[in-house]
Design a protein around this motif. Structure first.
Motif, PDB file in Angstrom:
ATOM      1  N   VAL A  16      -6.113  15.722  10.216  1.00 19.98           N
ATOM      2  CA  VAL A  16      -5.123  16.050   9.174  1.00 19.98           C
ATOM      3  C   VAL A  16      -3.717  15.991   9.768  1.00 19.98           C
ATOM      4  O   VAL A  16      -2.807  15.411   9.175  1.00 19.98           O
ATOM      5  N   SER A  17      -3.554  16.558  10.964  1.00 17.37           N
ATOM      6  CA  SER A  17      -2.232  16.563  11.608  1.00 17.37           C
ATOM      7  C   SER A  17      -1.720  15.148  11.831  1.00 17.37           C
ATOM      8  O   SER A  17      -0.557  14.846  11.568  1.00 17.37           O
ATOM      9  N   ALA A  18      -2.600  14.270  12.318  1.00 14.38           N
ATOM     10  CA  ALA A  18      -2.194  12.885  12.575  1.00 14.38           C
ATOM     11  C   ALA A  18      -1.765  12.220  11.269  1.00 14.38           C
ATOM     12  O   ALA A  18      -0.749  11.519  11.220  1.00 14.38           O
ATOM     13  N   GLY A  19      -2.544  12.444  10.207  1.00 12.34           N
ATOM     14  CA  GLY A  19      -2.195  11.873   8.907  1.00 12.34           C
ATOM     15  C   GLY A  19      -0.840  12.362   8.432  1.00 12.34           C
ATOM     16  O   GLY A  19      -0.009  11.585   7.962  1.00 12.34           O
ATOM     17  N   LEU A  20      -0.607  13.654   8.595  1.00 12.43           N
ATOM     18  CA  LEU A  20       0.669  14.233   8.161  1.00 12.43           C
ATOM     19  C   LEU A  20       1.819  13.653   8.977  1.00 12.43           C
ATOM     20  O   LEU A  20       2.891  13.376   8.447  1.00 12.43           O
ATOM     21  N   ASP A  21       1.572  13.453  10.291  1.00 11.41           N
ATOM     22  CA  ASP A  21       2.608  12.884  11.145  1.00 11.41           C
ATOM     23  C   ASP A  21       3.061  11.530  10.626  1.00 11.41           C
ATOM     24  O   ASP A  21       4.248  11.212  10.634  1.00 11.41           O
ATOM     25  N   ILE A  22       2.082  10.723  10.192  1.00 10.15           N
ATOM     26  CA  ILE A  22       2.425   9.396   9.675  1.00 10.15           C
ATOM     27  C   ILE A  22       3.227   9.539   8.384  1.00 10.15           C
ATOM     28  O   ILE A  22       4.217   8.851   8.161  1.00 10.15           O
ATOM     29  N   LEU A  23       2.814  10.475   7.545  1.00 15.46           N
ATOM     30  CA  LEU A  23       3.519  10.693   6.276  1.00 15.46           C
ATOM     31  C   LEU A  23       4.961  11.136   6.522  1.00 15.46           C
ATOM     32  O   LEU A  23       5.872  10.811   5.760  1.00 15.46           O
ATOM     33  N   PHE A  24       5.154  11.880   7.629  1.00 12.34           N
ATOM     34  CA  PHE A  24       6.498  12.346   7.973  1.00 12.34           C
ATOM     35  C   PHE A  24       7.450  11.179   8.221  1.00 12.34           C
ATOM     36  O   PHE A  24       8.662  11.325   8.136  1.00 12.34           O
ATOM     37  N   ALA A  25       6.887  10.011   8.574  1.00 14.50           N
ATOM     38  CA  ALA A  25       7.736   8.857   8.887  1.00 14.50           C
ATOM     39  C   ALA A  25       8.359   8.251   7.633  1.00 14.50           C
ATOM     40  O   ALA A  25       9.216   7.391   7.728  1.00 14.50           O
ATOM     41  N   PHE A  26       7.891   8.687   6.448  1.00 19.69           N
ATOM     42  CA  PHE A  26       8.449   8.158   5.205  1.00 19.69           C
ATOM     43  C   PHE A  26       9.452   9.132   4.608  1.00 19.69           C
ATOM     44  O   PHE A  26       9.067  10.174   4.089  1.00 19.69           O
ATOM     45  N   PRO A  27      10.735   8.817   4.674  1.00 20.43           N
ATOM     46  CA  PRO A  27      11.709   9.684   4.017  1.00 20.43           C
ATOM     47  C   PRO A  27      11.481   9.666   2.503  1.00 20.43           C
ATOM     48  O   PRO A  27      10.983   8.670   1.949  1.00 20.43           O
ATOM     49  N   GLY A  28      11.825  10.777   1.845  1.00 19.41           N
ATOM     50  CA  GLY A  28      11.575  10.924   0.411  1.00 19.41           C
ATOM     51  C   GLY A  28      12.177   9.808  -0.429  1.00 19.41           C
ATOM     52  O   GLY A  28      11.518   9.262  -1.322  1.00 19.41           O
ATOM     53  N   VAL A  29      13.416   9.446  -0.117  1.00 24.44           N
ATOM     54  CA  VAL A  29      14.092   8.409  -0.911  1.00 24.44           C
ATOM     55  C   VAL A  29      13.336   7.083  -0.811  1.00 24.44           C
ATOM     56  O   VAL A  29      13.185   6.349  -1.781  1.00 24.44           O
ATOM     57  N   LEU A  30      12.820   6.812   0.377  1.00 24.72           N
ATOM     58  CA  LEU A  30      12.074   5.581   0.595  1.00 24.72           C
ATOM     59  C   LEU A  30      10.800   5.577  -0.245  1.00 24.72           C
ATOM     60  O   LEU A  30      10.467   4.571  -0.907  1.00 24.72           O
ATOM     61  N   LEU A  31      10.083   6.696  -0.240  1.00 23.97           N
ATOM     62  CA  LEU A  31       8.875   6.796  -1.053  1.00 23.97           C
ATOM     63  C   LEU A  31       9.214   6.610  -2.526  1.00 23.97           C
ATOM     64  O   LEU A  31       8.477   5.952  -3.262  1.00 23.97           O
ATOM     65  N   ALA A  32      10.342   7.205  -2.943  1.00 21.29           N
ATOM     66  CA  ALA A  32      10.748   7.081  -4.339  1.00 21.29           C
ATOM     67  C   ALA A  32      11.019   5.622  -4.688  1.00 21.29           C
ATOM     68  O   ALA A  32      10.621   5.141  -5.758  1.00 21.29           O
ATOM     69  N   ALA A  33      11.672   4.895  -3.772  1.00 23.29           N
ATOM     70  CA  ALA A  33      11.945   3.486  -4.025  1.00 23.29           C
ATOM     71  C   ALA A  33      10.642   2.703  -4.113  1.00 23.29           C
ATOM     72  O   ALA A  33      10.465   1.840  -4.981  1.00 23.29           O
ATOM     73  N   LEU A  34       9.708   3.025  -3.218  1.00 20.93           N
ATOM     74  CA  LEU A  34       8.412   2.341  -3.230  1.00 20.93           C
ATOM     75  C   LEU A  34       7.670   2.583  -4.550  1.00 20.93           C
ATOM     76  O   LEU A  34       7.195   1.646  -5.196  1.00 20.93           O
ATOM     77  N   THR A  35       7.589   3.854  -4.953  1.00 20.51           N
ATOM     78  CA  THR A  35       6.851   4.142  -6.193  1.00 20.51           C
ATOM     79  C   THR A  35       7.567   3.523  -7.391  1.00 20.51           C
ATOM     80  O   THR A  35       6.917   3.042  -8.320  1.00 20.51           O
ATOM     81  N   ALA A  36       8.905   3.529  -7.345  1.00 18.63           N
ATOM     82  CA  ALA A  36       9.633   2.922  -8.455  1.00 18.63           C
ATOM     83  C   ALA A  36       9.339   1.428  -8.520  1.00 18.63           C
ATOM     84  O   ALA A  36       9.168   0.856  -9.601  1.00 18.63           O
ATOM     85  N   ALA A  37       9.245   0.802  -7.334  1.00 19.88           N
ATOM     86  CA  ALA A  37       8.963  -0.629  -7.314  1.00 19.88           C
ATOM     87  C   ALA A  37       7.545  -0.908  -7.820  1.00 19.88           C
ATOM     88  O   ALA A  37       7.291  -1.909  -8.474  1.00 19.88           O
ATOM     89  N   VAL A  38       6.630   0.006  -7.506  1.00 18.23           N
ATOM     90  CA  VAL A  38       5.234  -0.225  -7.885  1.00 18.23           C
ATOM     91  C   VAL A  38       4.987   0.133  -9.348  1.00 18.23           C
ATOM     92  O   VAL A  38       4.437  -0.664 -10.112  1.00 18.23           O
ATOM     93  N   PHE A  39       5.388   1.323  -9.745  1.00 16.08           N
ATOM     94  CA  PHE A  39       5.029   1.819 -11.079  1.00 16.08           C
ATOM     95  C   PHE A  39       6.174   1.725 -12.087  1.00 16.08           C
ATOM     96  O   PHE A  39       6.009   2.087 -13.238  1.00 16.08           O
ATOM     97  N   GLY A  40       7.319   1.292 -11.650  1.00 16.26           N
ATOM     98  CA  GLY A  40       8.471   1.287 -12.543  1.00 16.26           C
ATOM     99  C   GLY A  40       9.204   2.605 -12.419  1.00 16.26           C
ATOM    100  O   GLY A  40       8.584   3.663 -12.243  1.00 16.26           O
ATOM    101  N   ALA A  41      10.542   2.543 -12.485  1.00 13.77           N
ATOM    102  CA  ALA A  41      11.329   3.748 -12.294  1.00 13.77           C
ATOM    103  C   ALA A  41      11.127   4.710 -13.449  1.00 13.77           C
ATOM    104  O   ALA A  41      10.995   4.293 -14.600  1.00 13.77           O
ATOM    105  N   GLY A  42      11.086   6.001 -13.158  1.00 17.26           N
ATOM    106  CA  GLY A  42      10.925   7.004 -14.196  1.00 17.26           C
ATOM    107  C   GLY A  42      10.673   8.354 -13.577  1.00 17.26           C
ATOM    108  O   GLY A  42      10.489   8.466 -12.363  1.00 17.26           O
ATOM    109  N   LEU A  43      10.677   9.389 -14.419  1.00 18.45           N
ATOM    110  CA  LEU A  43      10.490  10.745 -13.927  1.00 18.45           C
ATOM    111  C   LEU A  43       9.165  10.889 -13.189  1.00 18.45           C
ATOM    112  O   LEU A  43       9.086  11.497 -12.124  1.00 18.45           O
TER     113      LEU A  43
END
Lengths: 334, 316, 289
Positions: free
Chosen positions: C122-149
């Motif tokens: 679990v710790s290793a998985g979380l460490d990898i997730l830590f490498a993704f800043p929130g804004v970056l994840l938001a851009a990724l999800t917006a690109a995948v699912f379309g921007a929205g709340l």
């Protein structure tokens, strides 16, 4: 009079101390007087909170901000309280402190060699290599043969006992005249304790060091010290020759301390002194501070603060000292 | 030893990057909609053209093969082609990276000088200096970058006219002038955080027993401060400053948007809105690599500063 | 009770001096948060005007008449948009906190309880997730699912989960090492029962405190994402969207609409933070006693 040999090296006279606690000055030391002669070892014994560590800090001028001090402390005839700047620093080099827990009292991110030679290099302008050589020499003296290797190590790579030897060796590098040993063995295991105590005793006879030895263990003090002062709630309640304290105490608190000593395991102390120890902060302004726990208490004990009464070559702070003489030694082990 | 610690960090970094690259690729791969639709502008393509385009962009191959193409290309600096723009993603990124890089560096300099400086001042000088630094930093820490940006524009660019509002300027001084307000907006809350952490670290270190030892040995005051207090407080300060600077890499997109700077962050957002998958993948990968590398630098500095590093994990 | 159960003393925090009130700051913060919540619930109903009714002729008109805070870039009533915008600006963060608290506490509990390989994994998985800043994840999800709340909420929940999981793992590990847990295990109580009936209730005040601090950050981050244009989409009213829409007003000398929205965000963030800190003090800094 000019008797350099007999005049005490350290003279603490009616030392009083108030500390800022929650914005209010509270008294932690009252009327503390004792002296340490050249080459003498004096014990300062008391439970935690009795003020013994604060006494050490007052002597070394390490008091917290807002502390108010009364009385005088003289070292080699000079007033300690008025020292400042370079004079204070050179005084501190003459009065070295061995702290209780070397693990936290030695900077963990600097090498052992750096710690040991720091004072020589900064205050005495000794070159790094010469200072290192002297450090190795001193380590050998305290029983660490592979000094060269130790100097390159970090504190966390050394055991507690080794580190305490390092601390002692480092204090000796500046050739101090007085060693303030603040419970130097409390953080160590029992075998190491004995070794460190042996070392201190040896240094004292070899180098003619004066030692003020702080401990909560009456018998440990008796093993190395010529004289011992017992502190309770910010006051000295008895000063005597160490060997007399256990078998022939004058103050009921000393008697109780002697009886409280566990026979086998020093680390797990029995609570044989009834009642809760009073800290220096809680001491009453009138009457004997020990009255609440004392089995020999009388109405007179709580009416006025007792003074140190000279007795048997020492002194005791008890109004019943004459009445109780000779009856306290037989307190059975709990 | 400390070398072992660093080797482990590097190994973990490699694994993190591998997994991150896979996530980035997979996330955009599962995006609904045909990436070619953007290219054709909604018109239906002839089956031949469709096949030709699919072959050209490797869309006809299995997922793992596509990932391999992308990853091996990325290692060589080739991040594929933006389908709507017909341009190399690497070129698109390279054109904009310097803005983000200068912005983050500028902000980092501000954070190091002001944040650590104010923290040291507050930590070593109790009294009114300390109290004012505390009050100001509590307020500054609460101001998010985009609010800072609009306030700075309103005050210093519009009302006072001291700084330009938009664009990047020419020459070094021009860049400096144009990037000052953005860098301040980006750095503001971090300066406050770093100042507070520095102050706390100094205070804690001053109270440590080993500092008392140094004083009791007669070491002069200034040496006690530099050799013991500052030296040891440097460990948490460096860690927090480094981690804070790493976080700027992502937040720079906000400031770039506020100030109309054509940097990577703003371009990432635009591409996400326009569903330009290849660009989103490319920028994401670059930002994650940058983020992870800054963290590696922090870990390295930590290992250099603290000999006890093997005993526990990073302090922050 | 048996001797084994004796260490249970101290299971509940002592109701003593530590249980003091929130203090003045705490109550003011609570009031601000309460007001914002109330507005989020009833805001769209009490808005004096239609928040989406535009009239370009009236753009940038200052406060006055029946427009208390004036009109925005498209001549819409700023007050109405603030009131209506509270819903997405508060509801989104609430969802984020609920999701990452649920997932985070589950991960934290499992790693704290199982330890060993599970914990390391679990710790290793979380460490990898830590490498993704929130804004970056938001851009990724917006690109995948379309921007929205919803995309933004999902991205932020994922970005926050490693923080929550790590915090709660620490708190739960501390609780797990309490002697009373061993006592319960000796008595034969199952792991699930111990977790649900003892560990979680004891860690709960800490979770609430951390949750409210997190909520403040979520308000901010969600506003940032909407401001960037990959969260709530205009013309829907949202505080982040309002800043981005009205930013041109700052250059034109009409900063009020953008500043109003900014002030709302900062007020809620600061209040949530202060409230969280107070709650944290009451819960005991690190989740235990």
């Amino acid at each position: 009079m000019n008797h350099p040999e007999s005049a005490p090296l350290l003279e603490v006279d009616r030392l009083g101390l108030d500390l800022l606690v929650g914005g209010v000055h509270r008294s932690v030391l009252r009327d503390v007087s004792f002296s340490v002669a050249q080459g003498e070892a004096v014990g300062l014994v008391g439970e935690s909170g009795s003020g013994k560590s604060m006494t050490v800090r007052a002597i070394d001028r390490l008091l917290p901000a807002g502390a108010r001090q009364r009385g005088s402390i003289r070292f080699d005839g000079k007033d300690v309280v008025s020292l400042s700047g370079a004079a204070l620093r050179s005084y501190r080099a003459e009065v070295a402190v061995v702290f209780q827990d070397p693990r936290v009292h030695i900077n963990p991110v600097r090498r052992v060699g750096d710690f040991m030679t720091e004072v020589l290099r900064t205050n005495r302008s000794v070159r790094r290599r010469d200072a290192g050589a002297r450090a190795v020499e001193m380590l050998a003296k305290v029983g660490i043969p592979d000094g060269e290797r130790r100097l390159d190590q970090y504190p966390h790579e050394l055991s507690g006992g080794l580190l305490q030897r390092v601390m002692i060796a480092s204090t000796l590098l500046t050739a101090p005249r007085l060693l303030l040993a603040d419970e130097p063995t409390t953080a160590l295991d029992v075998t190491t304790q004995a070794e460190i105590m042996g070392l201190l005793d040896e240094l004292r006879s070899d180098l003619g060091l004066s030692i003020l030895f702080i401990t909560h263990d009456l018998d440990l003090a008796a093993a190395v010290c010529d004289r011992t002062a017992v502190m309770y709630a910010g006051e000295i309640v008895e000063v005597r020759e160490s060997r007399l304290l256990h078998d022939d105490p004058l103050h009921p608190y000393t008697a109780a301390l002697g009886a409280a000593r566990p026979l086998l395991d020093r680390t797990a102390r029995l609570v044989a002194v009834p009642g809760r120890p009073l800290s220096a902060l809680e001491a009453p302004t009138d009457g004997c501070a020990f009255a609440g726990r004392c089995p020999y208490v009388e109405p007179t004990c709580t009416s006025a603060a007792p003074v140190l009464v000279p007795a048997d070559g020492g002194a005791a702070r008890c109004v019943r000292v004459e009445a109780l003489r000779g009856t306290l030694g037989g307190v059975p082990h709990a | 030893m400390r070398i072992g610690y660093l080797l482990r960090r590097v190994a973990m970094l490699a694994v993190t990057l591998l997994v991150a690259s896979f996530v980035i690729f997979a996330a955009t791969y599962v995006a609904p909609g045909n990436p070619l639709a953007a290219l054709s502008g909604g018109k239906s393509l002839s089956p031949e053209a469709q096949t030709a385009l699919e072959r050209r962009y490797h869309l006809d191959e299995p997922f793992l093969a596509q990932y391999w193409h992308w990853l091996s290309g990325a290692v060589r600096g080739d991040l594929g082609v933006s389908i709507p723009l017909h341009e190399d993603v690497s070129t698109l990124i390279a054109d904009r990276a310097w803005i983000t890089l200068s912005l983050v560096l500028y902000a980092a300099v501000i954070i190091v000088i002001l944040g650590i400086g104010l923290g040291l001042l507050a930590g070593l000088r109790p009294g009114w200096i300390d109290s004012s630094v505390l009050v100001i930093s509590s307020m500054a820490a609460a101001v998010p970058a985009f609010v800072a940006a609009i306030v700075l524009i309103a005050v210093f660019a519009v009302s006072l006219g001291w700084f330009p509002t938009i664009g990047t300027g020419d020459g070094f001084l021009g860049h400096l002038e144009h990037l000052t307000l953005p860098a301040v907006a980006l750095a503001l809350s971090s300066v406050a955080v770093v100042a507070r952490v520095t102050r706390t670290a100094i205070r804690e270190e001053v109270a440590r027993e080993h500092v008392q030892t140094a004083i009791s040995r007669g070491i002069p005051q200034h040496l006690v401060v530099t050799r013991h207090v500052l030296r040891n407080a440097a460990i948490p300060i460096t860690t927090v400053t480094g981690v804070t600077i790493a976080s700027l890499i992502a937040i720079s997109s906000v400031v770039e948007t506020s100030f109309g700077l054509n940097g990577l962050g703003q371009y990432l957002v635009k591409s996400a809105q326009g569903k330009d998958i290849a660009v989103v993948q490319g920028i994401s990968l670059v930002l994650v690599v940058a983020f992870v590398l800054v963290n590696l630098v922090v870990d390295t500095m930590y290992a250099v500063l603290d000999p006890r590093v093997e005993l526990g994990a990073r302090a922050a | 009770m048996s001797a084994v159960a004796a260490p249970v003393a101290g299971t509940r925090p002592v109701r003593g001096r530590r249980r003091t009130g929130l203090g003045a700051t705490g109550w003011v913060s609570a009031a601000v948060v309460g007001l914002a919540t109330l507005v989020a619930v009833v805001g769209p109903l009490v808005a004096p005007h239609d928040p989406n009714q535009a009239d370009l002729v009236q753009a940038w008109i200052g406060p006055g008449g029946d427009h208390l805070v004036g009109l925005d870039v498209q001549g819409r009533d700023v007050l109405s948009r603030i009131l209506a915008g509270a819903r997405s600006s508060m509801l989104g963060p609430l969802l984020i906190v609920v999701i990452c608290m649920l997932v985070g506490s589950l991960l934290g509990l499992v790693s704290a309880w199982r330890g060993g390989m599970v914990d390391a994994g679990v710790s290793a998985g979380l460490d990898i997730l830590f490498a993704f800043p929130g804004v970056l994840l938001a851009a990724l999800t917006a690109a995948v699912f379309g921007a929205g709340l919803w995309a933004a909420v999902l991205a932020m929940a994922v970005a926050y989960t490693p923080f929550v999981a790590r915090l709660l793992r620490g708190a739960m590990l501390k609780e797990r090492n309490q002697p009373y847990i061993t006592a319960l295990e000796v008595q034969g109580l199952g792991a699930t029962a111990i977790c649900l009936r003892h560990v979680l209730p004891n860690v709960f005040p800490f979770m609430v405190a951390q949750g409210s601090i997190l909520f403040g950050y979520a308000v901010l981050d969600l506003a940032v994402i909407s401001y960037l244009g990959i969260g709530v989409q205009p013309p829907d009213p949202d505080w982040g969207v309002m800043i981005s829409e009205n930013q041109s007003g700052i250059l034109l000398g009409y900063p009020l609409p953008a500043l109003c929205a900014g002030a709302c965000i900062v007020a809620v963030v600061v209040a949530m933070n202060l409230l969280g800190e107070r709650l944290l003090e009451r819960a005991g800094k690190d989740g235990g006693r």
